[in-house]
Design a protein around this motif. Sequence first.
Motif: not given
Length: 180
Positions: A18-22, A24-27, A51-55, A58-62
């Motif tokens: 939850h907190w790692v994704m939170a 990363l989403i804000l970033v 931006h693409k790498t973090l995106g 995040l897709l993998a994390l969700v």
Amino acid sequence: MALRNGPDEFGLVTRVMHWVMAILILVMLALGLRISSMEPGLSNLWLYGLHKTLGLTLLALVVLRILWHLASRPPAPIGPPGRMRLFVKTWHWTLYGLMIAVPISGWAGSSASGIDTVFAETFVVPPLVQPSERAEFVWFILHEIFAKTLLGMVIVHILAALRREMGGDGTLTRMLRGRA
């Protein structure tokens, strides 16, 4: 400190995700707003790659988070009964949907541009759609709409968590410590 969720507590895995994704989403939202106002050039091309790498991360994390919730069910929510509980559950699933839709629409828009989507400056990710100016326009408009909707929902999510915590229901405490 349990790794798995319990009937009344969030396990460590859920809380860390939850907190790692939170964060990363804000970033990502801040980075996305920044690069949307920039003209692409050699000096800032790395920001698009980041931006693409973090995106994609995040897709993998969700996806992992959804699978984790299937394997280790979250505890029942504290607080509102009846329709409000249904509203909150729908809100959370809409957040999950947007956390999937935002990176997929960005990936599709990049694919439609004809420019490779590269993960971590190393791996070329297969394109989702064929190159097309019209498709690029549509996918990036969707990406912007989804991202701005996610931003608004995240702000409301944060404010609601703070309001509930100030009201003493323990929801935020439970996401920080595991127990209310």
